[in-house]
Write an enzyme that holds these catalytic residues in place. Structure first.
Site, short mmCIF file in Angstrom:
data_model
loop_
_atom_site.label_atom_id
_atom_site.label_comp_id
_atom_site.label_asym_id
_atom_site.label_seq_id
_atom_site.Cartn_x
_atom_site.Cartn_y
_atom_site.Cartn_z
CD GLU A 17 -6.00 4.26 -0.66
OE1 GLU A 17 -5.96 4.86 0.27
OE2 GLU A 17 -6.76 3.86 -1.48
CE1 TYR B 96 -3.57 2.65 0.98
CE2 TYR B 96 -1.78 3.40 2.39
CZ TYR B 96 -3.11 3.62 1.78
OH TYR B 96 -3.92 4.74 1.95
#
Ligand code: GDP
Ligand code: MN
Length: 382
Positions: free
Chosen positions: A189, A101
């Site tokens: 993101e 992530y």
């Protein structure tokens, strides 16, 4: 403005962030064409602005055209958490060794940018944050200093990414930060950021939220706008530069100021009605703006009454009233109007409205009275 995954990936690509080759499709046939072009196996991905598409069945791998046909057919039209899938992104499927992530966003409290990296990607990052907060490495970045390679490396090391992924991840983080700053995003993101068996690192998903305050220096954002999921009312409102959001009720709402417009929606709810929209006409409330607002609401077939709620501030009551009267002369309204006019020179404004009152144009002294009347009229099904 939130981008769809495929738009986010296009945005990433401009800043050199590696993404998989693919294309969009609005039909099953187009999906097969895109899959043929991308090369099998492919992944067929629902384009909706909500997370957890994978778990909802909106992301499927396909080894051949028949499988693409099957999955595209199932996913198009699917409802994912209230978002209906109208478009697919079909890309060449990646082999995955690890899912990580990475993100940058603004930490308003700290007045600094915040970079986050985790070796536990792919799954809900909120869940990781809750159950294993130590698994997310965080770093604050002073916008004046920017992100240095050393800081990016520190972030990647702290997150404990696999050794063979670190150089690739640092490179992507630097590009992602540039995308975030120069691309004027509020949020970028990548989840998952993957490591392939060949040791390559790249973005498998993209979440990008652009800062509308910077739109004046990004004419290229228009291309994203054309593809937004807007209903007809919202399209017309955008053309007329109105702050409009379509809702499902029967009472059309016009107010000056976003706060008042929201309160107006609330008060309509409170007296048992359902707002058909949110519409903030801003401070001006002149005849042009009012006519535009009425025109947009008039195109909504569900609207049964219109509640105009204006609080005169710098704009005086009589100017508002004259604006409304002129606007009424220009738009052939299907629904009756209830007006609550208050604030600066409200008396003068109401006196003007009085001369035009009828069962189609009703003036009420308070917001609550006006809401009751508007809801009552909506119930009568005019
Ligand atoms: P989200 O569920 O909406 O966040 O959609 P993502 O694009 O993040 O995809 C969800 C999951 O699908 C990923 O975490 C992967 O496990 C899987 N996935 C997506 N693309 C691929 C791919 O190209 N290959 C493989 N093997 N899995 C994929
Ligand atoms: Mn994802």
């Amino acid at each position: 403005m939130d981008l769809f995954e495929y738009q986010g990936k296009q945005y990433f690509a401009r800043f050199g962030i590696p993404v998989s080759p693919g294309g969009v499709a609005d039909t099953v046939d187009e999906a097969v064409k895109q899959a043929d072009a991308a090369g099998y196996p492919v992944v067929v991905k629902a384009q909706v602005q909500v997370g957890g598409r994978g778990k909802a069945g909106g992301i499927k791998l396909a080894d051949n055209a028949d499988e693409v046909r099957e999955h595209a057919g199932n996913i198009l039209g699917m409802d994912i958490k209230g978002h209906v899938v109208r478009r697919l992104w079909v890309e060449h499927a990646s082999d995955i060794s690890k899912e990580y992530y990475a993100s940058f966003t603004l930490d308003r409290a700290a007045k600094l940018h915040l970079g986050m990296v985790s070796a536990k990607g792919g799954v809900d990052i909120e869940q990781v944050a809750e159950e294993d907060p130590g698994a997310i490495a965080r770093i604050h970045i002073d916008p004046v200093d920017g992100l240095t390679e050393a800081t990016a490396r520190q972030l990647v090391d702290e997150a404990g990414l696999d050794a063979e992924a670190r150089d690739g991840a640092v490179d992507i983080l630097l590009k992602l930060y540039t995308c975030y700053v120069e691309g004027d995003a509020d949020l970028v993101e990548i989840n998952p950021l993957i490591l392939t068996p060949e040791g390559k690192v790249h973005a498998l998903d993209a979440k990008v939220s652009l800062d509308e305050n910077a739109s004046f220096r990004h004419p290229e954002w228009d291309e994203f706008r054309g593809l937004e999921v807007l209903d007809e009312r919202e399209k017309l409102a955008r053309e007329k530069h109105l702050q409009y959001i379509g809702l499902d009720g029967t009472v059309g709402i016009i107010a000056n100021g976003a706060g008042l417009a929201m309160s107006t929606c609330d008060v309509v709810n409170q007296v048992g009605g359902e707002p058909a929209n949110f519409l903030d006409i801003g401070g001006g409330a002149n005849a042009d703006v009012m006519a535009n607002a009425l025109e947009v609401i008039n195109t909504d077939p569900k609207v049964r009454s219109i509640f105009i709620n204006i609080f005169g501030g710098i704009t005086k009551g009589e100017e508002v009233a004259n604006g409304i009267v002129q606007a009424l002369g220009r738009v052939d309204l299907k629904s009756p109007i209830v007006i609550r006019l208050d604030g600066t020179n409200a008396e003068e404004g109401r006196a003007i409205l009085k001369d035009h009152e009828s069962d189609r144009l009703i003036s009420r002294p308070t917001m609550l009275d006006a809401a009751r009347t508007a809801v009552e009229l909506a119930g009568k099904g005019n």
